[in-house]
Design an enzyme around this catalytic site. Structure first.
Site, mmCIF file in Angstrom:
data_model
loop_
_atom_site.group_PDB
_atom_site.id
_atom_site.type_symbol
_atom_site.label_atom_id
_atom_site.label_comp_id
_atom_site.label_asym_id
_atom_site.label_seq_id
_atom_site.Cartn_x
_atom_site.Cartn_y
_atom_site.Cartn_z
ATOM 1 N N ASP A 115 46.432 51.872 25.392
ATOM 2 C CA ASP A 115 46.688 51.574 26.803
ATOM 3 C C ASP A 115 47.269 50.172 26.953
ATOM 4 O OD1 ASP A 115 45.947 51.221 29.822
ATOM 5 O OD2 ASP A 115 45.340 53.283 29.411
ATOM 6 N N ARG A 143 49.446 42.738 42.088
ATOM 7 C CA ARG A 143 48.911 42.775 40.716
ATOM 8 C C ARG A 143 49.794 41.935 39.776
ATOM 9 N NH1 ARG A 143 47.872 46.473 35.568
ATOM 10 N NH2 ARG A 143 45.632 46.382 35.499
ATOM 11 N N LYS A 165 51.194 57.582 28.508
ATOM 12 C CA LYS A 165 50.486 57.387 29.775
ATOM 13 C C LYS A 165 51.420 56.557 30.652
ATOM 14 C CE LYS A 165 46.391 55.498 31.986
ATOM 15 N NZ LYS A 165 45.124 54.784 31.785
ATOM 16 N N ASP A 171 52.073 54.677 33.839
ATOM 17 C CA ASP A 171 51.306 54.046 34.919
ATOM 18 C C ASP A 171 52.241 53.454 35.959
ATOM 19 O OD1 ASP A 171 49.042 53.171 36.263
ATOM 20 O OD2 ASP A 171 48.129 52.300 34.475
ATOM 21 N N CYS A 206 49.692 58.308 36.227
ATOM 22 C CA CYS A 206 48.667 57.372 36.667
ATOM 23 C C CYS A 206 49.344 56.387 37.626
ATOM 24 C CB CYS A 206 48.110 56.617 35.460
ATOM 25 S SG CYS A 206 46.794 55.465 35.866
ATOM 26 N N ASP A 257 40.550 55.286 39.013
ATOM 27 C CA ASP A 257 40.021 54.306 38.057
ATOM 28 C C ASP A 257 38.501 54.273 38.128
ATOM 29 O OD1 ASP A 257 42.257 53.510 36.777
ATOM 30 O OD2 ASP A 257 42.584 51.695 37.947
HETATM 31 C C1 GLA Z 1 45.619 51.058 35.818
HETATM 32 C C2 GLA Z 1 45.152 52.376 35.248
HETATM 33 C C3 GLA Z 1 44.129 52.146 34.172
HETATM 34 C C4 GLA Z 1 44.711 51.263 33.095
HETATM 35 C C5 GLA Z 1 45.203 49.966 33.719
HETATM 36 C C6 GLA Z 1 45.907 49.107 32.704
HETATM 37 O O1 GLA Z 1 44.614 50.455 36.558
HETATM 38 O O2 GLA Z 1 44.669 53.207 36.259
HETATM 39 O O3 GLA Z 1 43.716 53.374 33.626
HETATM 40 O O4 GLA Z 1 45.749 51.932 32.427
HETATM 41 O O5 GLA Z 1 46.093 50.217 34.796
HETATM 42 O O6 GLA Z 1 46.423 47.959 33.252
#
Ligand code: GLA
Length: 731
Positions: free
Chosen positions: A358, A432, A465, A467, A512, A534
């Protein structure tokens, strides 16, 4: 026949529903939409009442009052004062349009030039041509029955034939008018970490709006909504459900006028939307989908679930999902090469099949390097190649986290291409610690594709993944002359990138957006599952999952077993946390290297057990069983042939009377006999439906508490639960 054309009528049918349209006085109208009926000649239903103060067709007089008719696509500023589906500024600067009927065609499938997420495997499509004869602007309306799901797909294409330049101010995907409908409006609403709460309120005179101006679908609202009879329950009553295959700004308007007519208009939001159409240009709206069920809200949900499983998510994931071990909640930004290697060994031991690296592989904290995508040399000194090989050597697949649409101020890309930021002339806001890339610009899409492709072609990566950790603000694109197009072109850019990545590399993309910030059918067209929240606290997550299941199938919900020190503040043992995975795609997200041998064995046993439940989660029909939401949640996932089901019962709070709760089951064959878990009972489906099963007394006492192999806890206290199969016994 799903589509029949007869006597100036279009008769559209699915297995259990009918939608009858008619051409009257040159206008297209909706005559009836609901449960299938044997008659088509329903002219007697037309409202011929004279409405005071209402404009009428200048040639037809009072017999054609616009405000009394049920339309499929109304123009603005045209005598129908209800919410319009379409608004156009013509070459002389006048706004509004009025469409009349101009012909039809039956197409074998979705037009080849429709380049957005779409219902797959769709067959015949009815295309009805409407036109504004004065302005020479056409609205082609598309109706595609998805018979097996009792669904109709609707979208429109606006064509400019005016000889000049016109601007689209609004172009909805779907309009549906009900005469004198009395409904409750059901929607899902939430917040980051508290997604998908179900909301129900009566539709009263005035307008309700469910929309997003976040640039994505957002955490606080979702394009799904339903209109159900005020008396409708989970199991009974009429329910119309709606959703969009779209991931950008959307607007659903539900309006009840002073005569009790309810109009639904659903599609791209018209806020900051302004689309230029040169002569001969056209604009497709995204697809909308509506279903009708007489079997209550649950019946509607199951139709949407089937639609999503069979016609939306990529077909190659129909029967399979990986069991993921993800590094995020395990290590956050302290992740490094050695940790991932050790993590992978344990991931293998617990029976996972994919390790996902991640956030943190290219940076130390969340304010740098987005956009550059170079491994952090301090923690990944030898790059990713060796690490991917090490994970593969364990017999595991490798997955990598990207946030493709984002850029940090502290990045090389920011310095090289400041013009690639989404911006509207303002300095822009941070969120963020990051900014958004201008995905409306094809050069940006190409660049991001190139960066991702370098990893996906070089290393054996089978999982991404994807995001997206901030909303779009100050939306504008340096490459556009009309900024009213920026939001939608952003969404199209994201789809184009997803299309290329998934097609060229065959990777599974898990969606995500800071949890469930972009959870919609548009994304599910590319991503077979989306990280729902989350919030991995099992108490909260269960509620979020149940809320999501009103609109989306369990096979689309991604959930990971975590440390469980969650936001509810309630203690949760490991087996309780595992139970929540029985109605979602599951994985692990905690530092596996810290688990004891016993805990590893428990996880392995759970993985095995849970894999054997895949058939229920990925293909089963989902029934909520009297879930009161306050004390417990219970659901049954029934195989298509109804030969077996999985019951999951999760108790989130304690109350003495729930210790001996009787649950009535649903969806089984009445005359088949079923073995009930390990209770020793064999009962008819009808008995299980009418008399039910007593959860705690019958099924728990002889099971050892927290027995990993059985995944059961003694019910009766908060943080407890049980899962068992109900299997048909053939004599
Ligand atoms: C988001 C995602 C998490 C993770 C973070 C990483 O909050 O929902 O699962 O991947 O980013 O920064």
């Amino acid at each position: 026949m799903a589509i029949t054309v007869r006597d100036s009528k279009f008769i559209l049918k699915t297995d259990n529903t009918a939608w009858i349209l008619r051409i009257a006085e040159g206008y297209l109208e909706s005559l009836y939409y609901g449960a299938d009926v044997p008659d088509c000649d329903l002219e007697y239903l037309v409202n011929t009442q004279i409405l005071n103060f209402a404009p009428y067709d200048a040639d037809l007089g009072l017999k054609y009052i616009y405000g009394a008719r049920l339309y499929l696509y109304s123009g603005a500023n045209s005598g129908d004062f209800r919410t319009p589906a379409c608004d156009v500024v013509d070459q002389n600067g006048y706004t509004g349009c009025r469409f009349s009927y101009a012909g039809y065609e039956i197409l074998p499938e979705t037009p080849a030039d429709f380049a957005m997420p779409k219902i797959r495997g769709g067959g015949e499509t009815l295309k009805i041509l409407l036109t504004d004869r004065d302005k020479k602007i056409d609205a082609e309306l598309y109706f595609q029955p998805a018979e097996d799901c009792d669904a109709f797909v609707r979208y429109a294409r606006i064509v400019n034939r005016s000889g000049g330049v016109v601007s689209l101010k609004k172009a909805a995907s779907l309009q549906l008018d009900f005469d004198n409908g009395r409904f409750d409006l059901l929607s899902v609403a939430g917040a980051p970490g508290d997604e998908m709460r179900n909301l129900r309120r009566p539709v009263t005179q005035g307008k309700a709006e469910i929309s997003s101006r976040f640039g994505v679908t957002g955490h606080s609202a979702n394009p799904f909504f339903a209109l159900c009879a005020p008396s409708a329950t989970e199991d009974a009553g009429e329910c119309y459900g709606f959703n969009l295959l779209y991931s950008g700004n959307f607007k659903n308007e539900i309006e009840c006028d002073c005569h009790g007519c309810v109009r639904v208009v659903s599609g791209i939001s018209d806020e900051n939307f302004f689309w230029t159409l040169k002569d001969g240009d056209s604009f497709y709206t995204p697809q909308a989908v509506c279903v009708f069920s007489e079997e209550g809200i649950g019946g509607m949900s199951r139709r949407f679930h089937r639609l999503c499983r069979e016609h939306v998510i990529p077909p190659r994931y129909k029967d399979t999902r990986p069991v993921v071990a993800n590094t995020w909640e395990s290590f956050y930004f302290t992740v490094d090469e050695d940790k991932v290697r050790a993590f992978a060994k344990k991931a293998k031991e617990i029976g996972a099949d994919t390790v996902v690296l991640d956030d943190g592989w290219f940076r130390n904290e969340d304010n740098e390097n987005l956009g550059d995508w170079e491994p952090d040399s301090r923690r990944f000194p030898s790059g990713l190649g060796k690490l991917v090989e090490a994970v593969k050597a364990e017999g595991l697949n490798f997955g990598l986290w990207f946030e493709p649409e984002m850029i940090s101020r502290r990045s090389k890309l920011f310095k090289a291409h400041p013009e690639w930021l989404l911006q509207n002339g303002d300095k822009g806001s941070e969120s963020r610690n990051q900014y958004v890339l201008d995905m409306a610009n094809p050069a940006v899409v190409d660049h991001v594709f190139g960066v991702m492709a370098a990893y996906l072609s070089r290393y054996d990566i089978s999982y991404v993944k994807w995001d997206m950790n901030r909303y779009l603000s100050e939306v504008g694109s340096g490459c556009l002359s009309n900024q009213g197009e920026a939001s939608h072109r952003y969404a199209l850019g994201v789809y184009a990138l997803l299309e290329r990545i998934t097609e060229e590399f065959g990777v599974l993309v898990e969606g995500c957006a800071g949890g469930g910030g972009r959870f919609d059918l548009g994304m599910l067209y590319y991503e077979p599952m989306i990280w729902l929240s989350d919030n991995t606290d099992p108490y909260n997550r269960t509620e979020i999952q149940f809320g999501a299941a009103t609109a989306y199938p369990p096979c689309a919900l991604s959930y990971h077993f975590s440390k469980g020190e969650g936001t509810s503040g309630k203690p949760s043992g490991p087996y309780f946390r595992m139970l929540a995975a029985n109605f979602a795609c599951f994985g692990y997200e905690l530092d596996l290297t810290k688990l004891s041998g016993e805990e590893i064995a428990a996880c392995r046993a759970f993985t095995e057990k849970r894999r054997s439940y895949d058939k229920y989660v990925l293909g089963g029909d989902f029934y909520k069983l009297d879930a009161d939401g306050k004390y417990y949640y219970a659901c049954l996932q029934v195989l298509k042939d109804r030969s077996a089901a999985l019951l999951t019962f999760i108790q989130v709070d304690a109350q003495i009377r729930y210790e001996s709760l009787v649950l009535r089951l649903k969806g089984l064959k009445s005359d088949a006999r079923y073995k009930v878990g390990e209770s020793g009972l064999v009962l008819y489906g009808r008995t299980l439906e009418k008399a039910g099963v007593r959860i705690s007394d019958l099924l728990c006492p002889h099971w050892k508490e927290e027995d990993p192999s059985r995944i059961a806890l003694k019910a009766g206290k908060a943080g407890s639960g049980i899962a068992f199969e109900i299997v048909e016994v053939k004599d």
